[in-house]
Design an enzyme around this catalytic site. Structure first.
Site, mmCIF file in Angstrom:
data_model
loop_
_atom_site.group_PDB
_atom_site.id
_atom_site.type_symbol
_atom_site.label_atom_id
_atom_site.label_comp_id
_atom_site.label_asym_id
_atom_site.label_seq_id
_atom_site.Cartn_x
_atom_site.Cartn_y
_atom_site.Cartn_z
ATOM 1 N N ASP A 170 0.962 -1.237 0.017
ATOM 2 C CA ASP A 170 0.023 0.087 0.062
ATOM 3 C C ASP A 170 0.841 1.380 0.065
ATOM 4 O OD1 ASP A 170 -2.876 -1.082 -0.035
ATOM 5 O OD2 ASP A 170 -2.512 -1.496 2.086
ATOM 6 N N ILE A 171 1.832 1.516 0.962
ATOM 7 C CA ILE A 171 2.745 2.285 0.938
ATOM 8 C C ILE A 171 3.509 2.661 -0.489
ATOM 9 C CG2 ILE A 171 4.480 3.339 2.053
ATOM 10 C CD1 ILE A 171 2.038 3.325 3.874
#
Length: 423
Positions: free
Chosen positions: A194-195
């Site tokens: 996600d990051i």
């Protein structure tokens, strides 16, 4: 909480993106990470949330944020990690009136970021094709698990799935016996996919804004979690491309460097890394093992890699004779790369972390209930256009009235929309 008396928007204070407006239709982590970064850089970010519930992560507690009286709120600490510098507006996208509000905001925005499943927003006329007709300069970024094309494009997906499918879990974890204790594939605790996708989205958006200077038009950006995590593994994949062999799990060691791993000392664990032969010789002197540097098994990096187990065994026995503080002093004096393995309590008392100001405390407005929200600072540093911290993570819907009034909605009309669950 909605308020017609919300505090006016403070100036961007020189943020490099202070001339841009972002319409944020994201939730959970990848999309909010992107839009928070844009907000930190000065962009005006309007976060669209579902009336009543908002972003899914508002409910992902414990832990819970506290208001000005010290009482727990209904907003989780998780939500606060990626939603500062945003104004929350509640809109029901399933209603024609809600869709009209978003279209009007999109017509006045430079950037739109969304992470709905492919095709979901097209049902509401909020897809790129529809909105680019309304605003040709709009840069529209879609973040999904698998992208906008291909056999998996319609599948839902999450960070953990993509860590598994993208190969990261297969190379992460302790080495299998006899080289280590085993334990099987392991996820990265931080939702790294996600990051990474949030960062890639930010990079792509800024590139599209730059391209717009020449073309006068925006474009559609397609960011996939799976693409991001596969690309993240490029240095390990390069070895696979050359050899055809699957990289092995090595725990806290390094597949190409030795010694470069965690070691146990008398009172804990620390990292020691010798990235070249010169550092290796310094390390041997610092450990009071000078003869080890020229031993044929360990003289060069290729030798140390080939004889890794013997090397680690010798070093571990030696390192257990002193404390972390004692070894740190030795390695510091010798110029050997090293670091303690810190807890977060130790991280936020670390002198370099304190100097860099990596904890940023933000106050929620009084009309939002007040209270201090601690967040982690942006790592982006500029000499002339610094990052800005204008808003604490917002209370759900706290900017709805102000934003709608700026669009020309009267107070009684807004109240009618709220009564019907549209905002």
């Amino acid at each position: 909480m909605d308020s017609t008396n919300a505090r006016p928007v403070p100036p961007a204070q020189g943020g490099p993106l202070s001339h841009l407006r972002v319409l944020d239709l994201t939730r959970v982590l990848a999309g909010p990470w992107c839009t928070q970064t844009l907000g930190d850089l000065g962009a005006d970010v309007i976060k669209i949330e579902r009336p009543g519930t908002g972003d899914d992560t508002r409910a992902w507690g414990p832990a819970w944020l506290r208001d000005g009286s010290g009482r727990e709120t209904t907003d989780s600490a998780y939500f606060s990690s990626c939603n500062r510098n945003k104004q929350s507006v509640t809109v029901n996208l399933a209603t024609p009136e809600g869709q009209a509000i978003v279209r009007e905001l999109a017509s006045q925005s430079d950037i739109l970021v969304e992470n709905y499943k492919r095709g979901d927003l097209a049902r509401y006329g909020l897809d790129y094709a529809s909105l680019s007709d309304l605003n040709p300069r709009l840069v529209y970024c879609s973040i999904t698990a698998y992208g906008q094309s291909g056999p998996y494009a319609d599948r839902p997906g999450y960070d953990l799935l993509c860590q598994a499918e993208g190969g990261l879990m297969a190379i992460n974890g302790h080495a299998d016996p006899p080289d280590g204790p085993g334990g099987g594939p392991t996820k990265v605790v931080i939702a790294v996919t996600d990051i990474l996708s949030g960062l890639n989205a930010t990079i792509a958006i800024l590139a599209a804004i730059e391209a717009r200077h020449s073309t006068g038009r925006g474009q559609h950006i397609d960011i996939a979690l799976l693409d991001s995590v596969v690309q993240f593994g490029a240095n390990q994949i390069a070895n696979y491309f050359v050899t055809g062999e699957q990289p092995r799990r090595v725990g806290n060691a390094h597949v190409n460097l030795a010694p470069y791993q965690s070691f146990r000392v008398a009172d804990g664990y620390m990292i020691i890394g010798a990235g070249n032969d010169a550092q290796w010789r310094k390390l041997c002197v610092a450990m009071d093992l000078p003869d080890l540097a020229d031993e044929p098994r360990f003289r060069e990096m290729k030798d140390r890699n080939a004889n890794r187990h013997a090397l680690v065994d010798i070093m571990e026995r030696r390192l257990l004779t002193r404390t972390m503080q004692e070894w740190s002093a030795c390695f510091e004096a010798a110029g050997v790369p090293h670091a303690p393995i810190n807890s977060y309590a130790q991280v936020f008392s670390h002198p370099q972390v304190l100097h860099r100001g990596l904890q940023v405390d933000l106050e929620r407005f009084a009309e939002e209930g007040g209270g201090t929200v601690s967040t982690v600072a942006s790592p982006l540093r500029f000499s002339a256009t610094p990052t800005v911290y204008r808003y604490a993570p917002p209370v759900l819907g706290s900017a709805t009235d102000r934003i709608l009034m700026a669009l020309g909605y009267k107070a009684d009309v807004i109240q009618g929309l709220r009564a019907r669950g549209i905002v």
